[in-house]
Design a protein around this motif. Sequence first.
Motif, mmCIF file in Angstrom:
data_model
loop_
_atom_site.group_PDB
_atom_site.id
_atom_site.type_symbol
_atom_site.label_atom_id
_atom_site.label_comp_id
_atom_site.label_asym_id
_atom_site.label_seq_id
_atom_site.Cartn_x
_atom_site.Cartn_y
_atom_site.Cartn_z
ATOM 1 N N GLY A 150 9.744 5.931 -13.010
ATOM 2 C CA GLY A 150 9.515 7.222 -12.372
ATOM 3 C C GLY A 150 8.312 7.227 -11.448
ATOM 4 O O GLY A 150 7.861 8.279 -11.001
ATOM 5 N N LYS A 151 7.772 6.044 -11.171
ATOM 6 C CA LYS A 151 6.609 5.978 -10.275
ATOM 7 C C LYS A 151 7.037 5.813 -8.832
ATOM 8 O O LYS A 151 7.962 5.062 -8.528
ATOM 9 N N LEU A 152 6.314 6.503 -7.963
ATOM 10 C CA LEU A 152 6.533 6.333 -6.524
ATOM 11 C C LEU A 152 5.849 5.026 -6.107
ATOM 12 O O LEU A 152 4.669 4.826 -6.365
ATOM 13 N N VAL A 153 6.622 4.140 -5.487
ATOM 14 C CA VAL A 153 6.043 2.870 -5.056
ATOM 15 C C VAL A 153 5.664 2.978 -3.571
ATOM 16 O O VAL A 153 6.522 3.128 -2.713
ATOM 17 N N ILE A 154 4.357 2.952 -3.307
ATOM 18 C CA ILE A 154 3.901 2.999 -1.916
ATOM 19 C C ILE A 154 3.825 1.559 -1.411
ATOM 20 O O ILE A 154 3.095 0.737 -1.952
ATOM 21 N N LEU A 155 4.620 1.260 -0.404
ATOM 22 C CA LEU A 155 4.644 -0.101 0.133
ATOM 23 C C LEU A 155 3.655 -0.204 1.285
ATOM 24 O O LEU A 155 3.602 0.675 2.148
ATOM 25 N N VAL A 186 3.325 1.371 4.963
ATOM 26 C CA VAL A 186 2.105 1.864 5.622
ATOM 27 C C VAL A 186 1.086 0.748 5.783
ATOM 28 O O VAL A 186 1.143 -0.276 5.101
ATOM 29 N N LYS A 187 0.148 0.982 6.692
ATOM 30 C CA LYS A 187 -0.921 0.012 6.958
ATOM 31 C C LYS A 187 -2.061 0.207 5.980
ATOM 32 O O LYS A 187 -2.514 1.310 5.775
ATOM 33 N N MET A 188 -2.532 -0.875 5.444
ATOM 34 C CA MET A 188 -3.736 -0.824 4.613
ATOM 35 C C MET A 188 -4.570 -2.018 5.016
ATOM 36 O O MET A 188 -4.655 -3.000 4.302
ATOM 37 N N GLU A 189 -5.165 -1.927 6.194
ATOM 38 C CA GLU A 189 -5.756 -3.146 6.744
ATOM 39 C C GLU A 189 -7.274 -3.111 6.871
ATOM 40 O O GLU A 189 -7.867 -4.012 7.431
#
Length: 610
Positions: free
Chosen positions: A408-413, A436-439
Amino acid sequence: MQKGAIRVQTENIFPIIKKFLYSDHEIFIRELVSNAVDATQKLKTLASVGEFKGELGNIDIEVRLDKEKKTITIADHGVGMTAEEVDKYINQVAFSGAEEFLKKYKGQENGTNIIGHFGLGFYSSFMVSSKVEIFSKSWKDGAAAVRWECDGSPEYELEEVTKEERGTEIVMHINEESEEFLDEGRIRSILTKFCKFLPVPVKFEGQQLNNTTPAWTKKPSELTTEDYQNFYKELYPFAEAPLFWIHLNVDYPFNLTGILYFPKITKSYEIQKDKINLYSNQVYVTDEVKDIVPEFLMLLHGVIDSPDIPLNVSRSYLQGDPNVKKINAHITKKVADKLDEMFRNDRKGFEEKWESIGLFVKYGMMTDEKFMDKANKFLVLENVDGGTFYTREEYKTAAEALQTNKEGKLVILYATNPVQQDSYVQAAKNKGFVVVKMETLVDSAFISNIEAKWENVQFTRVDADIADNLIDKDENNNTVLTADQEGKLKEIFTAQVTQPNIKVELKGLNAESQPVIVTRPEFMRRMKDMASMGGGGMSWYAAMPDEINMTVNANHPVYLNILDEKDNALQEKQVKNLADLALLSQNLLTGADLTAFVNRSVELMANAKK
Ligand code: ADP
Ligand code: MG
């Protein structure tokens, strides 16, 4: 003439003053000019309440240098002192302050900055003088002018003299060790540092050095955007224009004014701390604002001015001071409110500044719960393709249908390097996922920190697994190959890929997917990233080999050819090359392995001719 001994019960004050302030002698100018400002302000107050009925006239403060006589003079046209007042404020009061000071700070070395706040400011002149004279004429009707003199011993002289102008002149006869101060350039730079924004004109060599009404002392409603930008230029002549600013203006329950500017932060991370200057009633105090300004906002620029910040205490005490705590909390709240307002009123503009703002916001969310509560509404995540930003809620709406896992967890890619991770990004996008960017520098720490605080959210880097497994492990391993072919393929791969840290697995993916995909599980990769950044007690992780999953896409058409190949040696080389290609694309092929790959590729191409 009156002669007397300055009452010092404990011991002689002068050697102690010298010792305490040894490293910071220049503050004598700040102290004496501050006194001149105080005296002028007092006179203005007396005039405004009608007690002083004469002409204010010229109220400029003048700093004079006489190289021949080796004197520095600070002259004001303030309230002045009568003989009784000199006796009271210079001979007596200053020394009761001195005693208190001695009691408190004996044996401590961090005495800088505190002198002025024990009524010792005047005596800082003795750090640099062999003799100090005061010429003073009180504003009071019929007051006689006086001259006081002291050579640093506990004996002083006090006599009547003639002096035309109202006010005080302090004449310092600079001692031999302090002759460095008998230099125009030096005096000018000290005055510029401490007196730049004093409320009374300060002149040196005929030139006014200060802006008596700096922007922060005005009401926000009186200031235009240009005024704020000009003031920024005044503070930092060489800096790029700021992104936006916050004007602080509180008078209850503590007194605080100031302007905090958000600088533009470029990708090169030329972050400059210590850019906030602390003032007390427009007198420069320090650029060390730790504890007063929350840690995550130390990258801001600007000025804060508060007479309520205790300067007469050590740093560790400052931390526990209730006013400092309140001011710190107030600044945090103001910053959060400002960001919230910008986000709501001009989201486009907010997003354009996100590259710079994001750093503060993320750092703030990690370190300050209250700030996080507010920032949850305006933190945005930028799509890898750029230009599209999602708040946490918006990301959820966009992605929850496809990216909610079994728990039930939202996976943020996310991608830390969209260019390098492009093939994984494309694979994820093909499945309809939102990446999304995580840079930035803070992102890896931010991810682990925020995962613990946001409920039901998990971050997974886009190359943590093959796209099919990013949300949940897909247990469907059916392929187009027969069981025999599968067995054979697996056998060749395991024979060729011998590195103990690489786990080979056969899967039936889309025929268009890559034939071999190398992934690094999220947890292990994070540990290694942290260790390589010097995470406490984790250096052993950095030394561990990478844990790598190698997924062989048995549905890729290349394998039907390879399985048909009768030349065993060639077949093995083809498989080995496919495995190496996948490693190479993840920057995991180096040294002798890389050389072998290049040589093998050339050989395979040469053979392909026939
Ligand atoms: P503080 O400024 O903290 O009171 P100082 O040692 O700097 O302590 O000064 C002691 C007192 O001497 C001041 O409070 C003021 O009454 C008097 N004084 C000092 N300088 C001047 C001046 N230029 N004009 C009038 N009074 C002065
Ligand atoms: Mg003073």
